[in-house]
Structures are given as C-alpha cells and as structure tokens.
Design an enzyme around this catalytic site. Structure first.
Site, PDB file in Angstrom:
ATOM      1  N   LEU A 186       0.850  -1.122  -0.064  1.00 29.70           N
ATOM      2  CA  LEU A 186      -0.079   0.107   0.004  1.00 29.70           C
ATOM      3  C   LEU A 186       0.679   1.265   0.239  1.00 29.70           C
ATOM      4  O   LEU A 186       0.137   2.507   0.056  1.00 29.70           O
ATOM      5  CB  LEU A 186      -0.947   0.179   1.197  1.00 29.70           C
ATOM      6  CG  LEU A 186      -1.812  -1.080   1.279  1.00 29.70           C
ATOM      7  CD1 LEU A 186      -2.606  -0.876   2.657  1.00 29.70           C
ATOM      8  CD2 LEU A 186      -2.979  -0.883   0.039  1.00 29.70           C
ATOM      9  N   ARG A 187       2.258   1.138  -0.059  1.00 29.13           N
ATOM     10  CA  ARG A 187       3.049   2.166   0.012  1.00 29.13           C
ATOM     11  C   ARG A 187       2.636   3.040  -1.303  1.00 29.13           C
ATOM     12  O   ARG A 187       3.032   4.287  -1.334  1.00 29.13           O
ATOM     13  CB  ARG A 187       4.367   1.755   0.069  1.00 29.13           C
ATOM     14  CG  ARG A 187       5.528   2.896   0.719  1.00 29.13           C
ATOM     15  CD  ARG A 187       6.783   2.228   0.945  1.00 29.13           C
ATOM     16  NE  ARG A 187       6.816   1.879   2.247  1.00 29.13           N
ATOM     17  CZ  ARG A 187       7.581   1.196   2.757  1.00 29.13           C
ATOM     18  NH1 ARG A 187       8.507   0.779   1.963  1.00 29.13           N
ATOM     19  NH2 ARG A 187       7.646   0.622   3.847  1.00 29.13           N
ATOM     20  N   GLY A 188       2.467   2.395  -2.396  1.00 30.63           N
ATOM     21  CA  GLY A 188       2.042   3.331  -3.662  1.00 30.63           C
ATOM     22  C   GLY A 188       1.075   4.131  -3.594  1.00 30.63           C
ATOM     23  O   GLY A 188       1.292   5.507  -4.026  1.00 30.63           O
TER      24      GLY A 188
END
Length: 357
Positions: A294-296
């Site tokens: 989910l870092r994107g």
C-alpha cells in the site's frame, strides 16, 4: 500574504559553495527536477532515486538543490540540527539545555550530505572520539554522516553499488527516524530524519529491492538526442565554467522565484485537500498496475498533494495524480520476465485506463 517561512527563504542566502550550478539553469530533465521539488516540499514522500546515463545532470541537480531549500531553525551548538519546535524529538543534550533555561536558535541552510561508497560504518553512524579518549580519558561520541544529514538530504551516488551492510543500516534508520549507536561502552540515540536521494547507472547493476522500495519517487533520465538541446547544455555549462559568478547572477532571479515557491509550497501543503475521488482513483490505479503493498497509494497521494501545493491548487485532482504516477509507481511494479514492456509503458497504459486518454 507571504508566510514567515516564505519570507525567510526570500531573505536567506546560502553560501555560494553549496550550489556550483544553478538548478533552474539545468536544461530539460523536467521529470527529475520536478521530483526533487516535490521531495523538497514534502519530505514525507520518501526521497528520490534517479537512474540514468552518465553525464545527464544527476549529481549537478542534487548539489544545486541545496540552494533552493528553505532555511531551517535549529538549536545553536547542536551536532544533530535539532528542531527546537519538536520537543519530543530533541537529542539528550538539547533536552538538558531546554530544562536548564531554554534553547538558543538560529537559521541554517538545510544540509545536503554525501555518503561515499567507501564509507565505513563508523563514518556513517558515528563512533567513539578516539582523540578525546586518548588525550583526556573521556568517552565521547563523534557524530557521523547520519547526524549531519538530520532534517536535510542524504545523497548516495551510485546507490546500486552500496555495500549490503550499509544498505541494511540505512533501511533501519530510515524506518525509525532515529540512529542508535551502542559500542565501546557508549550508548547514544539521536534523531536522524532525512530525505534519501540516490543516483546510479543501471548498466552497473540493479538496486536491492528493499532499498528500492524505500525511495518514494524514482525517475529515469536519458541523454538528450535532439541537437538543439545538446547544444544548449554545452553552451550553458561552458558559460558557467568560464565565469561562475556571472552565470549565477544571470540565473539569480529564476533561482529566487523557485526558492520562494518551494518555501510557500512547504507552508501550505498541509492545507491541500485530498477528496475521496482522488483517493479512489489512486487505489484503482495501483490495483490495475498490480503495485506491491500500500506504499504506492500513500506515496502517490503525498506527491500529488505536494505538487498541488507547488502549483497553488487547493485540492488534489486528476492532473496532479497523472503527473506524479510514473514517479511514484514505476519502480513498484512486479516484473514479468516474459514481458518486455517497460514499467513506464505499463504505468502510461494504467493512467489511460483509469483517467482516460
């Protein structure tokens, strides 16, 4: 009305030695320059990785960035550039001085620290001050590069050639924002929050996935192929080398404008709104591209918000998401060895699918 930070940046003049070549004088390489500006406005984006051919202005842009950074208020005499407003993150020395009667502060240029490939671990994290130990018999800590880079930028040229143990060390510090040193009877803990800037040549090897994921934005730069651009690059570089002071003066107005925009962008980035529609499209794009984790989405949102602030826009919209998506997501895609389509093309197709042509 200009904010205090913008006015400080307007009136603050860093030493000339910080910027051998004006940032705004760099020809082309718009993606790289924009990525640096975004990281300067919102350090929480997570740094910038620039991969490309030699001689494309990577190192020049990093060193020129120092002159554009707004000055920071720090504690006088602190080796870690402690922020007097962040009382919870002060080093032990600053906490003691604060308890004894307050902290004296001053404006400093934000540090841009080089991490050489051959640096030892002691040089990076800090170590026992041997001279003081031998002459006075006292155990004293000598701060390393991480201490100097606190609240600034840590630059790694040829980041793909960095030794594995230093990569692991940087990952730990980048995740915690704190450097802990325990050796030779010393136990030191100090803040180490910095923006990581890396550059490299892909022909010399790939970056470790763990470190690659830590960079918020990644940009590929190419050698210009059109004749007019190449001529202009050579013309400007030649003019600079013949008379650096005159060249810098010719670009001082443009540098001043950009420095003020960055300072103003920093001041108002927290007020930029990210509506649910923007969050939904960011998530849809990441899912469509198969981005890991989910870092994107987080990076995409932060970068789009910083760009909106830089542009003077109050809400994140499609235009900002489209512009920063290649930087934020291109290096996060799973690789298919049977697919010869580059990540840039895949991101472009995903943007077209989610946002339209």
């Amino acid at each position: 009305m200009q904010t205090e930070g913008a006015l400080a940046a307007q009136n603050f003049s860093p030493p000339d030695s910080l910027a051998p070549f004006p940032f705004t004088a760099i020809v082309g390489q718009d993606d790289m320059k924009l990525a640096f500006v975004i990281a300067a406005i919102d350090p929480s984006v997570g740094g910038v990785l620039v991969f490309g051919d030699r001689g494309t202005g990577k190192s020049t842009a990093v060193r020129a960035l120092a002159r554009l950074l707004p000055p920071m208020r720090s504690v006088v005499g602190c080796a870690y550039n402690c922020d007097p407003a962040a009382t919870a993150a002060l080093c032990e020395g600053c906490k003691k001085r604060a308890a004894q009667g307050g902290l004296r502060t001053t404006l400093r240029a934000a540090p841009v620290v080089d991490l050489p490939l051959g640096a030892t671990e002691d040089r990076v994290v800090g170590a026992l001050d041997l001279e003081r130990a031998l002459t006075r018999g006292e155990k004293s800590f000598e701060p390393g590069l991480l201490a100097k880079a606190n609240r600034g930028f840590l630059y790694i040229d040829e980041a793909n050639l960095l030794e594995d143990h230093l990569v692991d060390l940087l990952l730990d510090v980048a995740a915690s924002g704190e450097n802990v040193v325990e050796r030779e009877g010393l136990s030191v803990r100090h803040p180490a929050r910095f923006v990581l800037i890396g550059s490299g040549n892909p022909e010399e090897g790939e970056l470790r996935p763990q470190l690659l994921d830590r960079f918020g934005l990644a940009v590929d730069v190419k050698t210009p192929t059109d004749i007019p651009t190449r001529i202009e690059v050579v013309r400007r570089r030649d003019a600079f080398e013949r008379d650096p002071a005159r060249f810098a003066k010719a670009w001082s107005v443009e540098e001043h404008k950009l420095r003020r925009r960055i300072a103003t962008g920093r001041e108002r980035v927290g007020a930029v709104q990210a509506p649910d529609e923007a969050l939904e499209k960011a998530a849809m794009l990441c899912v469509a591209l198969g981005a890991d984790g989910l870092r994107g989405e987080l990076t995409l949102l932060r970068a789009a918000r910083a760009l909106a602030s830089f542009e003077g826009v109050e809400r994140v919209g499609d235009a900002q998401l489209r512009r920063v998506a290649p930087f934020a997501l291109g290096h996060r895609l799973r690789r298919n060895p049977l697919d010869d389509i580059g990540s840039g093309t895949r991101v472009a197709r995903g943007i077209e699918e989610i946002f339209g042509a």
